[in-house]
Design a protein around this motif. Structure first.
Motif, mmCIF file in Angstrom:
data_model
loop_
_atom_site.group_PDB
_atom_site.id
_atom_site.type_symbol
_atom_site.label_atom_id
_atom_site.label_comp_id
_atom_site.label_asym_id
_atom_site.label_seq_id
_atom_site.Cartn_x
_atom_site.Cartn_y
_atom_site.Cartn_z
ATOM 1 N N LEU A 1 6.493 13.887 0.015
ATOM 2 C CA LEU A 1 5.101 14.117 -0.373
ATOM 3 C C LEU A 1 4.355 14.809 0.764
ATOM 4 N N ASP A 2 3.305 15.549 0.380
ATOM 5 C CA ASP A 2 2.401 16.179 1.342
ATOM 6 C C ASP A 2 1.172 15.287 1.466
ATOM 7 N N VAL A 3 1.047 14.595 2.586
ATOM 8 C CA VAL A 3 -0.009 13.596 2.758
ATOM 9 C C VAL A 3 -1.240 14.263 3.333
ATOM 10 N N HIS A 4 -2.301 14.317 2.559
ATOM 11 C CA HIS A 4 -3.603 14.840 3.004
ATOM 12 C C HIS A 4 -3.495 16.261 3.568
ATOM 13 N N PHE B 1 -1.579 17.281 5.658
ATOM 14 C CA PHE B 1 -1.497 17.097 7.099
ATOM 15 C C PHE B 1 -0.040 17.001 7.568
ATOM 16 N N VAL B 2 0.747 16.216 6.865
ATOM 17 C CA VAL B 2 2.128 15.991 7.244
ATOM 18 C C VAL B 2 2.947 15.782 5.974
ATOM 19 N N GLU B 3 4.168 16.285 5.963
ATOM 20 C CA GLU B 3 5.078 16.122 4.842
ATOM 21 C C GLU B 3 6.194 15.179 5.266
ATOM 22 N N CYS B 4 6.387 14.101 4.489
ATOM 23 C CA CYS B 4 7.387 13.106 4.831
ATOM 24 C C CYS B 4 7.860 12.408 3.571
ATOM 25 N N ARG B 5 8.845 11.559 3.720
ATOM 26 C CA ARG B 5 9.375 10.803 2.587
ATOM 27 C C ARG B 5 8.353 9.781 2.091
ATOM 28 N N GLU B 6 8.347 9.597 0.786
ATOM 29 C CA GLU B 6 7.425 8.625 0.188
ATOM 30 C C GLU B 6 7.865 7.213 0.566
ATOM 31 N N PHE B 7 6.893 6.366 0.891
ATOM 32 C CA PHE B 7 7.214 4.977 1.212
ATOM 33 C C PHE B 7 6.023 4.091 0.872
ATOM 34 N N ASN B 8 6.298 2.801 0.762
ATOM 35 C CA ASN B 8 5.281 1.770 0.531
ATOM 36 C C ASN B 8 5.402 0.743 1.645
ATOM 37 N N VAL B 9 4.268 0.318 2.149
ATOM 38 C CA VAL B 9 4.220 -0.745 3.158
ATOM 39 C C VAL B 9 3.924 -2.047 2.454
ATOM 40 N N VAL B 10 4.798 -3.012 2.645
ATOM 41 C CA VAL B 10 4.692 -4.310 1.954
ATOM 42 C C VAL B 10 4.506 -5.391 3.011
ATOM 43 N N ARG B 11 3.517 -6.235 2.804
ATOM 44 C CA ARG B 11 3.295 -7.354 3.726
ATOM 45 C C ARG B 11 4.267 -8.480 3.376
ATOM 46 N N LYS C 1 0.847 -1.177 0.000
ATOM 47 C CA LYS C 1 0.000 0.000 0.000
ATOM 48 C C LYS C 1 0.887 1.233 0.000
ATOM 49 N N HIS C 2 0.485 2.216 -0.831
ATOM 50 C CA HIS C 2 1.244 3.445 -0.973
ATOM 51 C C HIS C 2 0.910 4.401 0.179
ATOM 52 N N ILE C 3 1.780 5.354 0.400
ATOM 53 C CA ILE C 3 1.620 6.293 1.500
ATOM 54 C C ILE C 3 0.350 7.117 1.359
ATOM 55 N N LEU C 4 -0.004 7.475 0.107
ATOM 56 C CA LEU C 4 -1.190 8.308 -0.116
ATOM 57 C C LEU C 4 -2.484 7.538 0.041
ATOM 58 N N ASP C 5 -2.417 6.210 0.095
ATOM 59 C CA ASP C 5 -3.629 5.405 0.252
ATOM 60 C C ASP C 5 -4.016 5.207 1.716
ATOM 61 N N PHE C 6 -3.152 5.622 2.625
ATOM 62 C CA PHE C 6 -3.478 5.511 4.049
ATOM 63 C C PHE C 6 -4.438 6.636 4.436
ATOM 64 N N THR C 7 -5.344 6.338 5.331
ATOM 65 C CA THR C 7 -6.306 7.331 5.815
ATOM 66 C C THR C 7 -5.955 7.734 7.240
ATOM 67 N N ILE C 8 -6.264 8.984 7.560
ATOM 68 C CA ILE C 8 -6.037 9.529 8.909
ATOM 69 C C ILE C 8 -7.358 10.113 9.383
ATOM 70 N N GLU C 9 -8.018 9.406 10.311
ATOM 71 C CA GLU C 9 -9.350 9.804 10.753
ATOM 72 C C GLU C 9 -9.393 10.267 12.206
ATOM 73 N N SER C 10 -8.322 10.102 12.949
ATOM 74 C CA SER C 10 -8.324 10.488 14.358
ATOM 75 C C SER C 10 -6.901 10.796 14.790
ATOM 76 N N VAL C 11 -6.772 11.234 16.040
ATOM 77 C CA VAL C 11 -5.445 11.520 16.573
ATOM 78 C C VAL C 11 -4.612 10.246 16.648
ATOM 79 N N GLU C 12 -5.246 9.121 17.020
ATOM 80 C CA GLU C 12 -4.519 7.850 17.072
ATOM 81 C C GLU C 12 -4.007 7.455 15.702
ATOM 82 N N ASP C 13 -4.836 7.661 14.656
ATOM 83 C CA ASP C 13 -4.395 7.319 13.301
ATOM 84 C C ASP C 13 -3.210 8.173 12.877
#
Length: 465
Positions: free
Chosen positions: A444-447, A449-459, A399-411
């Protein structure tokens, strides 16, 4: 010297106009850092939360600007807690250590010892010496039976005896200073209140009443003296105990023998003259109790203000080198029929009064719960991150960094710490075995909300299997 081991600004926090708040906070922080079942290195959020709990217990407080600081004036409990926290860090009471995203707080050994001593002084109370004398006797009996194995306990008995002797001196000096202070006062209320608050609650030994009974805490004095004198007279036992000192403290045999003899003589000296010292304490105690009892009796039986008048007359008479002769005592009315005790008037019962307990307002409780919930949401734990990853990844292998959702402070907290999975320690080993983070050199500027390095999470494959 003392201040070679302490910061120069250590006592500035306790000397300013906000010392009452700082003292209350340090007293509660002592319990936090003295918890032997937990890690002495605490999270910053834990310390600030403890300061907020202390401030909630304080009825009224206000912050005084001792000198210009870079912070705005505090308006909420959290602002007060931050201001006090920074004051303790700046003056050296607390030390911050930062490791990546985590800020830890600790106390140096010197500061911890200083705080422990201050707390013990503030909480000084009556001591019970029945258990102390019994422990000394038990240690001496153990040394007599097993001098080679238990000889080091003689040192503990000597330390307990010296501490007991020092406390008797403190009682004697405390009664003398209290007697001098109360005798100089002319206010009966001050005398009676000082007697109960300072003497009965602060100086008197807890088991003082049993000293004159058969079950007194010093009934084992004879056995203690006999055992200690046998150690000095028996060369074989003395050498065995000295050898135990050598093994435990890594000193020479000559030094150990001198130390053993000194410990034995300290015990003998403490318990030999204990009766004379207790008699002196009892004499001062009797004078103090008599003064308090006379004051309380005259407060009820004498004419109002008579005690002050008599005290003033005595003070004036003391100015003469030779006492003046009164030709007519009955002419002066300061002692006469009008000053005799009068029957007490019948007291009317007080009118009933409705007692309403004071409670914390609902708004304050709600605000405190919201603040606590916010602090809990900001804490990063491995179970939180694992739940967030499983919810975001679902059945996807990557999953790409831009596909993650941030819906709360915990997220947001979990998303922000995905980059540091490899630095979370042993507890995050399960996450490293299940997921892998691939970074690129693009930011990248994610939503928005936060600017960080681009990354992919791989299972990882073994996790999907």
């Amino acid at each position: 010297m003392l201040f070679r081991h302490l910061p120069d600004e250590i006592f500035q926090a306790l000397s300013g106009s906000n010392r009452a708040l700082i003292e209350a906070v340090l007293t509660d922080l002592a319990e936090v850092f003295y918890d032997h079942a937990e890690d002495p290195i605490k999270d910053k959020s834990t310390i600030i939360e403890s300061i907020e709990d202390t401030l909630h217990k304080v009825d009224t407080f206000s912050w005084h600007e001792d000198h210009k600081e870079s912070f705005d004036s505090p308006k909420t409990i959290h602002d007060y807690a931050l201001r006090i926290y920074h004051r303790l860090v700046n003056t050296g009471w607390l030390v911050e250590e930062q490791e990546l995203y985590r800020v830890s707080v600790l106390m140096t050994p010197q500061i911890s010892m200083l705080l422990r001593s201050l707390v013990e002084i503030s909480r000084h109370g009556k001591r019970n010496y029945g258990a102390t004398v019994l422990s000394i006797l038990s240690n001496l009996e153990a040394v007599a039976k097993h001098p080679t194995e238990r000889g080091v306990t003689l040192r503990q008995s000597a330390e307990a005896s010296r501490d007991f002797s020092a406390h008797l001196n403190q009682i004697l000096l405390g009664i003398r200073s209290l007697q001098r202070e109360l005798f100089a006062s002319r206010d009966p209320k001050v005398i009676v209140a000082g007697f109960f608050d300072l003497f009965v609650e602060g100086i008197l030994i807890a088991d003082y009443k049993t000293i004159k009974t058969s079950n007194n805490p010093f009934r084992f004095r004879r056995q203690i003296l006999e055992l200690t004198q046998e150690f000095l007279s028996d060369t074989d036992t003395l050498n065995k105990v000295a050898q135990c000192y050598v093994d435990q403290q890594l000193i020479s045999l000559e030094e150990a023998q001198v130390m053993v003899e000194k410990d034995c003589r300290d015990i003998i000296q403490t318990f030999s003259n204990i009766e004379q010292r207790l008699e002196r304490i009892d004499e001062y105690r009797y004078r103090l109790e008599k003064r308090a009892a006379d004051t309380a009796r005259y407060m009820d039986n004498s004419r109002p203000g008579l005690a002050n008048k008599v005290a003033g007359i005595i003070s004036d008479v003391a100015k003469f080198e030779h006492l003046p002769v009164l030709k007519n005592v009955f002419g002066s009315r300061f002692v006469g029929a009008s000053s005799a005790a009068q029957p007490m008037k019948r007291r009317e019962p007080p009118p009933p009064r409705v007692m309403t307990p004071s409670e914390v307002s609902a708004d304050a409780i709600k605000l405190r719960d919201l603040q606590r919930r916010f602090h809990e949401a900001r804490q990063v734990t491995v179970p939180k991150m694992q739940t967030y990853l499983e919810r975001q990844m679902q059945a996807d292998k990557s999953k790409h960094i831009l596909d993650f959702t941030i819906e709360s402070v915990e997220d947001f907290v979990c998303f922000d710490h995905l980059r540091y999975i490899g630095s979370l320690g042993v507890s995050a080993k399960k996450l490293e075995d299940s997921f892998e983070i691939h970074f690129t050199n693009q930011y990248l500027d994610v939503h928005e909300f936060v600017e960080c390095r681009e990354f992919n999470v791989v299972r990882r494959s073994k996790a999907s299997a």
